[in-house]
Write an enzyme that holds these catalytic residues in place. Structure first.
Site, PDB file in Angstrom:
ATOM      1  N   ASP A 119     -31.808   1.691  65.800  1.00  0.00           N
ATOM      2  CA  ASP A 119     -30.767   0.512  66.161  1.00  0.00           C
ATOM      3  C   ASP A 119     -31.548  -0.407  67.008  1.00  0.00           C
ATOM      4  OD1 ASP A 119     -30.685   1.844  68.531  1.00  0.00           O
ATOM      5  OD2 ASP A 119     -28.409   1.668  68.726  1.00  0.00           O
TER       6      ASP A 119
ATOM      7  N   TYR B  80     -27.570   1.671  60.462  1.00  0.00           N
ATOM      8  CA  TYR B  80     -27.344   2.731  61.322  1.00  0.00           C
ATOM      9  C   TYR B  80     -26.325   3.581  61.192  1.00  0.00           C
ATOM     10  CZ  TYR B  80     -26.975   4.497  65.931  1.00  0.00           C
ATOM     11  OH  TYR B  80     -27.208   5.472  67.187  1.00  0.00           O
TER      12      TYR B  80
ATOM     13  N   GLU C  96     -19.038   5.104  65.646  1.00  0.00           N
ATOM     14  CA  GLU C  96     -20.139   4.453  65.283  1.00  0.00           C
ATOM     15  C   GLU C  96     -19.534   2.944  64.976  1.00  0.00           C
ATOM     16  OE1 GLU C  96     -23.013   5.079  66.217  1.00  0.00           O
ATOM     17  OE2 GLU C  96     -22.949   7.062  66.516  1.00  0.00           O
TER      18      GLU C  96
END
Ligand code: SF4
Length: 222
Positions: free
Chosen positions: A144, A126, A45
């Site tokens: 997001d 996020y 991520e």
């Protein structure tokens, strides 16, 4: 108290069903989706923060080969990390990643609670939710820019704030998830946003068009 958008359960259910059905047939495969651990999800991520999915795969694999654990990352030289992540335009974040490794070592574990994750170096709202959703399958919201685009268009919501600051959107996202389906739901929304509900939407080929407020507003729901 966060205002919830005025969206009924029938609309949420129709959205969920259409996304999950589409994802089963069309979901993308990426290396970070195949690895289940929190550390590998977290690294994925962070590397995905700026760059499209396809470009990240090679860097992600190289990163985890060299620093497969927080302990190894904590001992890394920031310059070496910068070299590996430079193709993604993230070289300046190398010291942050090393600090992340050190902080995880200090903690002795990788948290699953967004409140604990969000205080770690380099981790935003996020990523703090993506780790428990993708690594542990927890039914949490995930928003997001891509998810925000799809949800706002489908449910006819205003796009007047950054996704991170849009508490109503996060509240809606919380109501959309169901236990056991969170991972597939959010991966489905992300993939659909990348393939069909793009900045210039392809409503004619979208499985959500029947219930989509945006498609109705432009006469493209048929
Ligand atoms: S119908 Fe169009 S606007 Fe609505 S979700 Fe699909 S692509 Fe996006």
């Amino acid at each position: 108290m966060v205002e919830r958008p005025d969206v009924d359960e029938a609309s949420r259910k129709a959205f969920r069903r259409a996304v999950l059905a589409w994802f089963r047939r069309n979901g993308r495969r990426f290396p970070w989706r195949e690895r289940a651990g929190r550390y590998s999800v977290l690294i994925g991520e962070i590397l995905l923060q700026r760059t499209r999915g396809e470009a990240v795969a090679e860097v992600y694999e190289a990163f985890l080969r060299r620093w497969p654990t927080p302990e190894r990352l904590a001992r890394a030289a920031p310059r070496s990390v910068a070299e590996v992540i430079r193709p993604l335009g993230l070289a300046k974040r190398a010291p942050l990643l090393v600090r992340l490794g050190r902080e995880l070592v200090r903690l002795g574990r990788i948290p699953s609670d967004p409140k604990e994750l969000i205080v770690l170096p380099g981790v935003g709202p996020y990523a703090a939710h993506a780790v428990p959703v993708f690594a542990d399958g927890r039914p949490l919201p995930l928003v997001d820019w891509v998810v925000a685009r799809v949800l706002r268009r489908y449910f006819g919501l205003p796009a007047d704030r950054r996704p991170n600051a849009d508490r109503e959107l996060w509240a809606l996202a919380q109501e959309l998830v169901r236990p056991g389906r969170a991972r597939e739901l959010w991966l489905g929304v992300l993939d659909l946003g990348a393939a069909i509900c793009r900045p210039k939407p392809r409503c004619a080929e979208c499985p959500l068009r029947v219930g989509c407020a945006f498609a109705h507003s432009v006469g493209g729901s048929g």
